[in-house]
Write an enzyme that holds these catalytic residues in place. Structure first.
Site, short mmCIF file in Angstrom:
data_model
loop_
_atom_site.label_atom_id
_atom_site.label_comp_id
_atom_site.label_asym_id
_atom_site.label_seq_id
_atom_site.Cartn_x
_atom_site.Cartn_y
_atom_site.Cartn_z
N GLN A 92 9.81 -8.31 -6.59
CA GLN A 92 9.41 -7.28 -5.29
C GLN A 92 9.63 -5.96 -6.07
OE1 GLN A 92 11.60 -7.87 -1.62
NE2 GLN A 92 9.96 -9.41 -0.98
N ASP A 116 21.62 -5.53 -4.15
CA ASP A 116 21.84 -6.11 -2.94
C ASP A 116 22.45 -4.84 -2.00
OD1 ASP A 116 23.25 -7.52 -0.82
OD2 ASP A 116 24.23 -8.95 -2.10
N GLU A 134 12.88 -6.25 9.29
CA GLU A 134 13.05 -7.58 8.93
C GLU A 134 13.64 -8.13 7.82
OE1 GLU A 134 9.41 -9.88 9.76
OE2 GLU A 134 8.79 -8.69 11.00
N HIS A 138 18.79 -11.16 6.81
CA HIS A 138 19.24 -11.76 5.30
C HIS A 138 20.41 -11.34 4.88
CE1 HIS A 138 14.99 -13.57 5.03
NE2 HIS A 138 14.42 -12.47 5.12
#
Length: 270
Positions: A92, A116, A134, A138
């Site tokens: 990404q 992270d 969104e 995660h």
């Protein structure tokens, strides 16, 4: 394999498929808000909601879970802000930097880093606004997500989370399929999010239900629903089949009233 490693592999493997399936280089839901009449506007409506959360004096913005940088570019094109995008996926980040390079006028206004967001680099601090579209679900640890977001904000700064939240705490196979299919570790209720964020020094000041802005059961969704028996048979061998099973479970969970899709605004007291 840790939860964070699972998310990294999930997005490294599937990002290009999400881009093909979606529009406007977004990897999140279309929202059909007031005045939205096209898929393009629906794809960017979450970004427009983040812009609405910016105060006139805000200049430094942190995108937690930035995908391929679409939100960062959208904000920087419309407001005098500098945006840093964080993604755990090197694929990404590679794509985000490629897309940013196509807009030379924004050089210096957007940047991207692989990290992270539950263990941010020490120098990621002093931001006026942080947001996660969104991405929060995660997080390997909801507590670590809020702790790091609070540390990254200046006193008086704000965090905006747009994501799914639990309405029912009852055990349900649809929720389990969503969790396993989408590598979800932090699916919590609004009350629980407020408590965990409060422990990190963030106050929940607003909660807005965006669920009615979704369009569930589109033709593509109905086809995926019909294909569930085959996809369930393939999901142990295919991360894409696993994602499609998770996406169908997400839709079914919303239709059953197990989940809501909300915007949560938190502030770090000054």
């Amino acid at each position: 394999m840790t939860a964070s490693e699972g998310v990294r592999r999930y997005y490294d493997a599937n990002t290009w498929k999400f881009l093909l399936a979606g529009s406007q280089r977004t990897i999140h839901r279309e929202l059909w808000g007031p005045g939205v009449t096209s898929r393009s506007a629906a794809a960017h409506h979450a970004h427009a909601l983040v812009i609405d959360e910016l105060r006139p004096e805000d200049r430094r913005v942190l995108d937690l879970g930035c995908g391929v940088g679409t939100a960062a570019l959208y904000l920087a094109q419309r407001r005098p802000v500098e945006v840093l995008g964080i993604s755990i996926s090197p694929e990404q980040i590679r794509l985000a930097e490629r897309y940013a390079a196509r807009t030379p006028a924004l050089l210096g206004s957007v940047a991207f880093r692989e990290a992270d967001f539950t263990t941010l680099p020490e120098d990621v601090t002093g931001f006026d606004l942080a947001f996660a579209i969104e991405a929060f679900v995660h997080a390997a640890s909801a507590a670590a997500f809020f702790r790091e977001a609070a540390r990254a904000l200046r006193p008086g700064g704000a965090l905006v989370v747009i994501d799914d939240v639990l309405v029912s705490t009852a055990a349900d196979s649809r929720l389990e399929d969503f969790r396993s299919g989408w590598n979800v570790s932090s699916l919590v209720s609004v009350t629980e999010a407020a408590r965990i964020a409060g422990d990190a020094g963030l106050d929940l000041v607003r909660s807005v239900d965006l669920s009615p802005l979704q369009r569930l059961g589109r033709p593509r969704d109905r086809l995926i629903r019909l294909a569930q028996p085959a996809l369930r048979g393939l999901r142990r061998r295919s991360s894409w089949a696993q994602a499609l099973v998770g996406g169908d479970a997400l839709q079914q969970s919303h239709l059953a009233g197990l989940l809501e899709y909300r915007l949560l605004r938190f502030t770090r007291p000054g």
